[in-house]
Design a protein around this motif. Structure first.
Motif, PDB file in Angstrom:
ATOM      1  N   LEU A 210       0.828  -1.332   0.219  1.00 16.69           N
ATOM      2  CA  LEU A 210      -0.135  -0.062  -0.023  1.00 16.69           C
ATOM      3  C   LEU A 210       0.615   1.251   0.192  1.00 16.69           C
ATOM      4  O   LEU A 210       0.754   2.165  -0.759  1.00 16.69           O
ATOM      5  N   TRP A 211       1.944   1.220   0.655  1.00 18.61           N
ATOM      6  CA  TRP A 211       2.668   2.724   0.963  1.00 18.61           C
ATOM      7  C   TRP A 211       3.443   2.234  -0.512  1.00 18.61           C
ATOM      8  O   TRP A 211       3.484   3.869  -0.728  1.00 18.61           O
ATOM      9  N   GLY A 212       4.371   1.363  -0.790  1.00 12.49           N
ATOM     10  CA  GLY A 212       4.525   1.143  -2.533  1.00 12.49           C
ATOM     11  C   GLY A 212       3.662   2.115  -3.458  1.00 12.49           C
ATOM     12  O   GLY A 212       4.509   2.698  -4.108  1.00 12.49           O
ATOM     13  N   ILE A 213       2.496   2.158  -3.395  1.00 10.06           N
ATOM     14  CA  ILE A 213       1.548   1.966  -4.539  1.00 10.06           C
ATOM     15  C   ILE A 213       1.579   3.617  -4.030  1.00 10.06           C
ATOM     16  O   ILE A 213       1.702   4.438  -5.285  1.00 10.06           O
ATOM     17  N   GLY A 214       1.365   3.785  -2.699  1.00  2.00           N
ATOM     18  CA  GLY A 214       1.281   5.478  -2.853  1.00  2.00           C
ATOM     19  C   GLY A 214       2.343   6.193  -3.101  1.00  2.00           C
ATOM     20  O   GLY A 214       2.289   7.634  -4.200  1.00  2.00           O
ATOM     21  N   ALA A 215       3.688   5.805  -2.728  1.00  2.00           N
ATOM     22  CA  ALA A 215       4.604   6.583  -3.339  1.00  2.00           C
ATOM     23  C   ALA A 215       4.853   6.289  -4.915  1.00  2.00           C
ATOM     24  O   ALA A 215       5.444   8.077  -5.708  1.00  2.00           O
ATOM     25  N   VAL A 216       4.675   5.381  -5.443  1.00  2.00           N
ATOM     26  CA  VAL A 216       4.808   5.411  -6.909  1.00  2.00           C
ATOM     27  C   VAL A 216       3.815   6.399  -7.668  1.00  2.00           C
ATOM     28  O   VAL A 216       3.938   7.474  -8.825  1.00  2.00           O
ATOM     29  N   THR A 223       6.349  13.738 -10.904  1.00  2.00           N
ATOM     30  CA  THR A 223       7.425  14.552 -12.097  1.00  2.00           C
ATOM     31  C   THR A 223       6.422  14.557 -13.829  1.00  2.00           C
ATOM     32  O   THR A 223       7.211  14.852 -14.842  1.00  2.00           O
ATOM     33  N   SER A 224       5.371  14.579 -13.670  1.00  2.00           N
ATOM     34  CA  SER A 224       3.978  14.391 -14.638  1.00  2.00           C
ATOM     35  C   SER A 224       4.074  15.907 -15.361  1.00  2.00           C
ATOM     36  O   SER A 224       3.632  16.740 -16.351  1.00  2.00           O
ATOM     37  N   GLY A 225       4.214  16.773 -13.817  1.00  2.00           N
ATOM     38  CA  GLY A 225       4.198  18.540 -14.486  1.00  2.00           C
ATOM     39  C   GLY A 225       2.624  19.663 -13.643  1.00  2.00           C
ATOM     40  O   GLY A 225       1.989  20.389 -13.526  1.00  2.00           O
ATOM     41  N   GLN A 226       2.043  18.537 -12.896  1.00  2.00           N
ATOM     42  CA  GLN A 226       1.022  18.462 -11.972  1.00  2.00           C
ATOM     43  C   GLN A 226       0.742  19.754 -11.168  1.00  2.00           C
ATOM     44  O   GLN A 226       0.072  20.817 -11.596  1.00  2.00           O
ATOM     45  N   MET A 227       2.011  20.342 -10.354  1.00  2.00           N
ATOM     46  CA  MET A 227       2.457  21.262  -9.541  1.00  2.00           C
ATOM     47  C   MET A 227       2.024  22.319 -10.915  1.00  2.00           C
ATOM     48  O   MET A 227       2.340  23.354 -10.122  1.00  2.00           O
ATOM     49  N   TRP A 228       3.084  22.470 -11.714  1.00  2.00           N
ATOM     50  CA  TRP A 228       3.298  23.451 -13.115  1.00  2.00           C
ATOM     51  C   TRP A 228       2.188  23.545 -13.117  1.00  2.00           C
ATOM     52  O   TRP A 228       1.732  24.796 -13.655  1.00  2.00           O
ATOM     53  N   ASN A 229       1.716  22.977 -13.761  1.00  2.00           N
ATOM     54  CA  ASN A 229       0.058  23.002 -14.202  1.00  2.00           C
ATOM     55  C   ASN A 229      -0.899  24.317 -12.706  1.00  2.00           C
ATOM     56  O   ASN A 229      -1.264  24.917 -13.273  1.00  2.00           O
ATOM     57  N   HIS A 230      -0.767  23.893 -11.252  1.00  2.00           N
ATOM     58  CA  HIS A 230      -1.614  24.962 -10.667  1.00  2.00           C
ATOM     59  C   HIS A 230      -0.816  25.796 -10.421  1.00  2.00           C
ATOM     60  O   HIS A 230      -1.961  26.917  -9.829  1.00  2.00           O
ATOM     61  N   ILE A 231       0.309  26.359 -10.839  1.00  2.00           N
ATOM     62  CA  ILE A 231       1.234  27.501 -10.194  1.00  2.00           C
ATOM     63  C   ILE A 231       0.777  28.472 -11.850  1.00  2.00           C
ATOM     64  O   ILE A 231       0.244  29.684 -11.949  1.00  2.00           O
ATOM     65  N   ARG A 232       1.187  27.873 -13.516  1.00  2.00           N
ATOM     66  CA  ARG A 232       1.059  28.859 -14.125  1.00  2.00           C
ATOM     67  C   ARG A 232      -0.567  28.658 -15.005  1.00  2.00           C
ATOM     68  O   ARG A 232      -0.691  29.755 -16.148  1.00  2.00           O
ATOM     69  N   GLN A 253       9.413  25.230 -22.296  1.00  2.00           N
ATOM     70  CA  GLN A 253       9.435  26.606 -20.969  1.00  2.00           C
ATOM     71  C   GLN A 253       7.711  26.232 -20.635  1.00  2.00           C
ATOM     72  O   GLN A 253       6.555  26.977 -19.686  1.00  2.00           O
ATOM     73  N   GLY A 254       7.275  25.392 -21.315  1.00  2.00           N
ATOM     74  CA  GLY A 254       5.681  25.307 -21.390  1.00  2.00           C
ATOM     75  C   GLY A 254       5.240  23.733 -21.705  1.00  2.00           C
ATOM     76  O   GLY A 254       5.661  23.165 -21.972  1.00  2.00           O
ATOM     77  N   GLN A 255       3.674  23.853 -21.271  1.00  2.00           N
ATOM     78  CA  GLN A 255       3.338  22.679 -21.555  1.00  2.00           C
ATOM     79  C   GLN A 255       1.201  22.780 -21.785  1.00  2.00           C
ATOM     80  O   GLN A 255       0.959  23.516 -20.955  1.00  2.00           O
ATOM     81  N   PHE A 256       1.030  21.795 -21.883  1.00  2.00           N
ATOM     82  CA  PHE A 256      -0.032  21.763 -21.532  1.00  2.00           C
ATOM     83  C   PHE A 256      -0.922  20.730 -21.257  1.00  2.00           C
ATOM     84  O   PHE A 256      -0.481  19.940 -20.964  1.00  2.00           O
ATOM     85  N   ILE A 257      -2.184  21.335 -20.120  1.00  2.00           N
ATOM     86  CA  ILE A 257      -3.037  19.952 -19.561  1.00  2.00           C
ATOM     87  C   ILE A 257      -2.451  18.796 -20.010  1.00  2.00           C
ATOM     88  O   ILE A 257      -2.788  17.745 -19.751  1.00  2.00           O
ATOM     89  N   VAL A 258      -3.521  18.794 -21.313  1.00  2.00           N
ATOM     90  CA  VAL A 258      -3.307  17.371 -21.715  1.00  2.00           C
ATOM     91  C   VAL A 258      -2.543  16.671 -22.278  1.00  2.00           C
ATOM     92  O   VAL A 258      -2.371  14.958 -21.796  1.00  2.00           O
ATOM     93  N   GLU A 259      -1.051  17.716 -22.383  1.00  2.00           N
ATOM     94  CA  GLU A 259       0.456  16.584 -22.039  1.00  2.00           C
ATOM     95  C   GLU A 259       0.722  16.269 -20.772  1.00  2.00           C
ATOM     96  O   GLU A 259       1.160  15.223 -20.594  1.00  2.00           O
ATOM     97  N   THR A 260       0.118  16.730 -19.645  1.00  2.00           N
ATOM     98  CA  THR A 260       0.529  16.242 -17.575  1.00  2.00           C
ATOM     99  C   THR A 260      -0.073  14.923 -17.963  1.00  2.00           C
ATOM    100  O   THR A 260       0.048  13.779 -17.797  1.00  2.00           O
ATOM    101  N   TYR A 261      -1.592  14.610 -18.884  1.00  2.00           N
ATOM    102  CA  TYR A 261      -2.206  13.357 -18.519  1.00  2.00           C
ATOM    103  C   TYR A 261      -1.557  12.783 -19.224  1.00  2.00           C
ATOM    104  O   TYR A 261      -1.259  11.316 -19.196  1.00  2.00           O
ATOM    105  N   ILE A 262      -1.045  12.741 -21.072  1.00  2.00           N
ATOM    106  CA  ILE A 262      -0.002  11.674 -22.064  1.00  2.00           C
ATOM    107  C   ILE A 262       0.900  11.201 -21.053  1.00  2.00           C
ATOM    108  O   ILE A 262       1.526  10.110 -21.418  1.00  2.00           O
ATOM    109  N   ILE A 264       2.004  10.851 -17.428  1.00  2.00           N
ATOM    110  CA  ILE A 264       1.906  10.284 -16.319  1.00  2.00           C
ATOM    111  C   ILE A 264       1.027   8.979 -17.146  1.00  2.00           C
ATOM    112  O   ILE A 264       1.314   7.981 -16.125  1.00  2.00           O
ATOM    113  N   ILE A 265       0.457   8.921 -17.918  1.00  2.00           N
ATOM    114  CA  ILE A 265      -0.019   7.497 -18.686  1.00  2.00           C
ATOM    115  C   ILE A 265       1.172   6.200 -18.959  1.00  2.00           C
ATOM    116  O   ILE A 265       1.254   6.026 -19.007  1.00  2.00           O
ATOM    117  N   LEU A 266       2.173   7.631 -19.905  1.00  2.00           N
ATOM    118  CA  LEU A 266       3.081   6.856 -20.131  1.00  2.00           C
ATOM    119  C   LEU A 266       3.714   6.405 -19.482  1.00  2.00           C
ATOM    120  O   LEU A 266       4.638   5.152 -19.440  1.00  2.00           O
TER     121      LEU A 266
END
Length: 326
Positions: A210-216, A223-232, A253-262, A264-266
């Motif tokens: 459980l802790w391993g899944i949570g950490a992953v 690493t997908s850039g969710q915090m960058w989306n939240h800030i920018r 220097q930029g990214q799109f929201i859909v790019e973040t989902y792509i 994280i899936i990869l």
């Protein structure tokens, strides 16, 4: 009686001509600034049509700068990002209003295509949204048009571009968003209720898997850039001038929201491949099954790593390395 009638008509016609001549006479700088300030006190983002644009933006004299957003907000124009860009532009204008005095040297305006198509033709603009700076003297230079394809149109980037063009520093104040606080409160209440119900059985909190899944999951999210989306606050995706929808930003220097989902899936599939490849050694099954698991995991890791490296190379121009996919 006829003489009086003729004299009266002559006076009326003379007044009409004098009034029209007075209206057509160019306004002085003081008159233009006063009128702009009167409009600015009512609404901090001014809407311009053809005559107002020519009078306050194009015609001299001016001692002020105008930050103009050219947009197409009507639904039939199918501008998917115009609404998001307008929200960010209004945040910048509102932040400037609260941090600077109300009169000059900077004004914010919007030109909608349905209200000023002649302005789009005059400025030779065939896309939207476009952010343009009109300096106090002279015509706009190429750098007076913001490159939103490279830096995006987040309010922080707009404020940075304005500072570069006008030396006016704007501190961004975003309106408070209570939805996150409300969602966090609900999550805290649910977790507290669950802990209270399971207060006599806490073995699950010592489960390594459980802790391993949570950490992953946490690592994949960061690493997908969710915090960058939240800030920018980047757009969901982007439509080019040719009408093609792009999901991957062409700059590092930029990214799109859909790019973040792509991404994280990869990364998730890559982690899954690494897990089944390492698990193939410890599984108590026949050798053939373990070989299949190892090969499938290796193929997933190699292929997904190549795809992610190719995406990174397309964003970081000049990056020399690639693997399988160029």
């Amino acid at each position: 009686m006829q003489l009086q009638t003729i004299l009266f008509c002559s006076i009326v016609i003379f007044n009409v001509f004098v009034g029209s001549a007075r209206d057509e006479r160019p306004k002085t700088l003081e008159q233009k600034v006063q009128q702009l300030n009167e409009m600015y006190t009512k609404k901090f983002v001014l809407r311009f049509n053809g005559p107002k644009f020519k009078e306050f933006v194009k015609q001299p004299p001016r001692n002020y700068s105008v930050i103009m957003m050219f947009t197409a907000m009507a639904s039939h124009r199918q501008c998917s990002i115009c609404g998001h860009a307008s929200d960010e532009f209004i945040i910048v204008a509102n932040s400037y209003r609260y941090t600077h005095r109300f009169d000059g040297p900077l004004y914010f305006g919007i030109v909608d295509f349905d209200e000023g198509s002649d302005i789009f033709q005059m400025m030779r603009i065939n896309t939207a949204p476009v952010f343009m700076h009109f300096p106090p003297k002279g015509k706009p230079k190429p750098l007076d048009t913001m490159d939103i394809q490279r830096v995006g149109f987040a309010s922080e980037m707009i404020a940075k571009w304005i500072q570069e063009r006008t030396d006016v520093q704007i501190r961004i104040f975003r309106p408070p968003n209570y939805s996150s606080t409300f969602a966090l409160s609900i999550l805290f209440a649910i977790c507290s209720s669950f802990l209270y119900i399971r207060r006599n059985n806490m073995e699950m909190f010592f489960n390594k898997n459980l802790w391993g899944i949570g950490a992953v999951i946490f690592c994949l999210t960061m690493t997908s850039g969710q915090m960058w989306n939240h800030i920018r606050g980047p757009p969901l995706m982007h439509r080019t001038q040719q009408g093609v929808i792009t999901y991957i930003h062409n700059s590092s220097q930029g990214q799109f929201i859909v790019e973040t989902y792509i991404i994280i899936i990869l990364n998730t599939i890559l982690v899954f491949g690494a897990v089944i490849m390492t698990d193939s050694y410890s599984k108590k099954t026949d050798s053939k099954t373990r070989k299949i698991m190892a090969v499938v995991g290796l193929v997933l890791v190699v292929f997904l790593f190549s795809v992610i490296l190719s995406i990174f190379k397309s964003k970081a121009h000049g990056y020399p390395y690639s693997f399988l996919i160029k």
